[in-house]
Enzyme design. Structure first.
Site, PDB file in Angstrom:
ATOM      1  N   GLY A   1       0.887  -1.165  -0.234  1.00  9.87           N
ATOM      2  CA  GLY A   1      -0.019   0.118   0.149  1.00  9.87           C
ATOM      3  C   GLY A   1       0.745   1.260  -0.010  1.00  9.87           C
ATOM      4  O   GLY A   1       2.177   1.288  -0.376  1.00  9.87           O
ATOM      5  N   ASN A   2       0.251   2.352   0.412  1.00 10.45           N
ATOM      6  CA  ASN A   2       1.024   3.834   0.538  1.00 10.45           C
ATOM      7  C   ASN A   2       0.601   4.400   1.540  1.00 10.45           C
ATOM      8  O   ASN A   2      -0.523   4.134   1.837  1.00 10.45           O
ATOM      9  CB  ASN A   2       1.333   4.083  -0.905  1.00 10.45           C
ATOM     10  CG  ASN A   2      -0.174   4.820  -1.667  1.00 10.45           C
ATOM     11  OD1 ASN A   2      -0.872   5.629  -0.976  1.00 10.45           O
ATOM     12  ND2 ASN A   2      -0.527   4.061  -2.551  1.00 10.45           N
TER      13      ASN A   2
END
Ligand code: CTP
Length: 400
Positions: A209-210
């Protein structure tokens, strides 16, 4: 900007910056607004009600009662009258009381009775600004829908240098006027907004993810909603409430799910803003069972490229549809942003440089340069994401 017929309550609390509120008041009056000044008892130590009542052409309200006549000032009437309530300067104390439901003066009772849009322009010393209590209270106010017009950095009344100086009256005026001048101009229009990160599963409990919080995309959806548009908000995993308004939220997890939702809804929209931080790559396979640690000293993840959602929409785009993207860059910013706009067939691109402090992920503020395919460039100062969103919507969809 024209504010004819608009009702503004200008709340002044006790800080040195109160002198700047005189200029703000003049700007509102010059633009045609009716302004009622409400000042806290401490505010009167910094600026006299005579100056304010002469400029606003209305008696200044400060106490619950007028001492000699016993006349009661109705905060409820004032709250209903106001199209906008602007607290400038907003001291740490007033911010704290607004955030915590303390109503011990007319400014505060009026605030709690206001149905219109509320703005607060904080002014305080840098340590007070940075204090956890202040930041906590500001976060509460933002969640309550108050728009915080961020203070500037510079020399403060104390002689210290840092953030805390009230934003200049011209900027405060612009933000309030933009909010008041463009209500419901997008009625009957529908826009797609992508927001937040995407998660690409590695196994049933892990993902790539980020750090995208979704705040910028949600602020854009809110600004479109405020302007009367219908919004389809395709959101990656975020912990934000859906903004009020005609907003249909579709929750997705991965880039592929986001793409499917966008492909389905874009054809019926007047435009789209691709604000999501889509993961560029996803694991080639998602393990069916949790990958166990004991068995493996080292693992290699094979990643495959995700579809580019904005480029896909760019290829689908029909005449009359407007497509907007973002570009997050660390170097050769302009060149890269212009290249992205062309490659993805976008009409506008908002450039974020990671070199700018306070811009990008995990902040409440942003600093963008807006580029249009027609060659226009507008550089905005550091602002709250709400302000950035409102000005972007104004520039892209309303004033053009
Ligand atoms: N975007 C998208 N789908 C992707 C990647 C990006 O829709 N798979 C959109 C983003 O929402 C943003 C724009 O494309 O509007 C640019 O995103 P950015 O991360 O800056 O650029 P990339 O295209 O991913 O290129 P790079 O990472 O090489 O800079």
């Amino acid at each position: 900007m024209e504010l004819k017929g608009k009702h503004i309550v200008l709340g002044i609390s006790g800080g040195i910056a109160a002198y700047k509120s005189v200029h703000l008041l003049r700007l509102f009056v010059k633009a045609g607004a009716e302004v009622q000044v409400v000042i806290t008892p401490n505010g009167k130590e910094f600026i006299t009600p005579v100056t304010l009542s002469s400029l606003s052409r209305r008696p200044v309200i400060s106490e619950f009662f007028t001492a000699n006549t016993g006349e009661w000032h109705s905060h409820v009437d004032l709250g209903l009258w106001a199209d906008a309530f602007v607290v400038a300067p907003a001291t740490a104390s007033t911010i704290g009381k607004m955030a915590n439901g303390i109503a011990d003066n007319m400014l505060l009772t009026s605030y709690f009775s206001t149905r219109g849009k509320v703005f607060a322009a904080p002014a305080m010393d840098l340590d007070m600004w940075l204090h956890r209590a202040t930041q906590r209270n500001l976060a509460t106010l933002r969640a309550d829908g108050v728009e915080i017009i961020e203070p500037e950095a510079g020399e403060l009344a104390s002689g210290l240098v840092g953030k805390g100086r009230m934003e200049e009256p011209e900027r405060i005026f612009e933000v309030v006027a933009a909010a008041l001048a463009s209500p419901r101009q997008l009625k009957g229009r529908r826009y797609l907004v992508t927001a937040g990160p995407t998660y690409e599963n590695i196994d049933p409990v892990r993902f790539i993810g980020n750090y995208s919080s979704g705040k910028m995309g949600y602020a854009l959806a809110r600004a479109l909603g405020e302007a009367g548009a219908e919004v389809v908000l395709v959101s990656g995993p975020v912990s934000l409430p859906t903004p009020e308004g005609d907003i249909r939220r579709i929750d997705v997890t991965s880039a592929r799910e986001m793409l499917a939702a966008c492909e389905m809804h874009f054809p019926e929209c007047d435009g789209a803003i691709c604000c999501a931080a889509v993961a560029d790559y996803a694991p080639a396979v998602c393990a069916e069972k949790k990958v166990k640690r004991e068995k493996l000293d080292r693992i290699t993840l094979e990643l495959v490229k995700n579809p580019d959602i904005s480029a896909t929409l760019g290829a689908m785009k029909k005449p009359g549809q407007t497509l907007v993207g973002f570009a997050l860059e660390t170097d050769s910013e302009m060149e890269n942003a212009l290249g992205k706009m062309k490659r993805k067939n976008l009409d506008w691109i908002a450039l974020n440089s990671l070199r700018d402090k306070g811009a990008g992920f995990r902040t409440d503020t942003n600093k963008i340069t807006l580029l249009s395919a027609g060659g226009g460039t507008t550089e905005y100062p550091l602002m709250s994401k709400e302000e950035v969103a409102r000005l972007m919507i104004e520039e892209i969809f309303i004033s053009k």
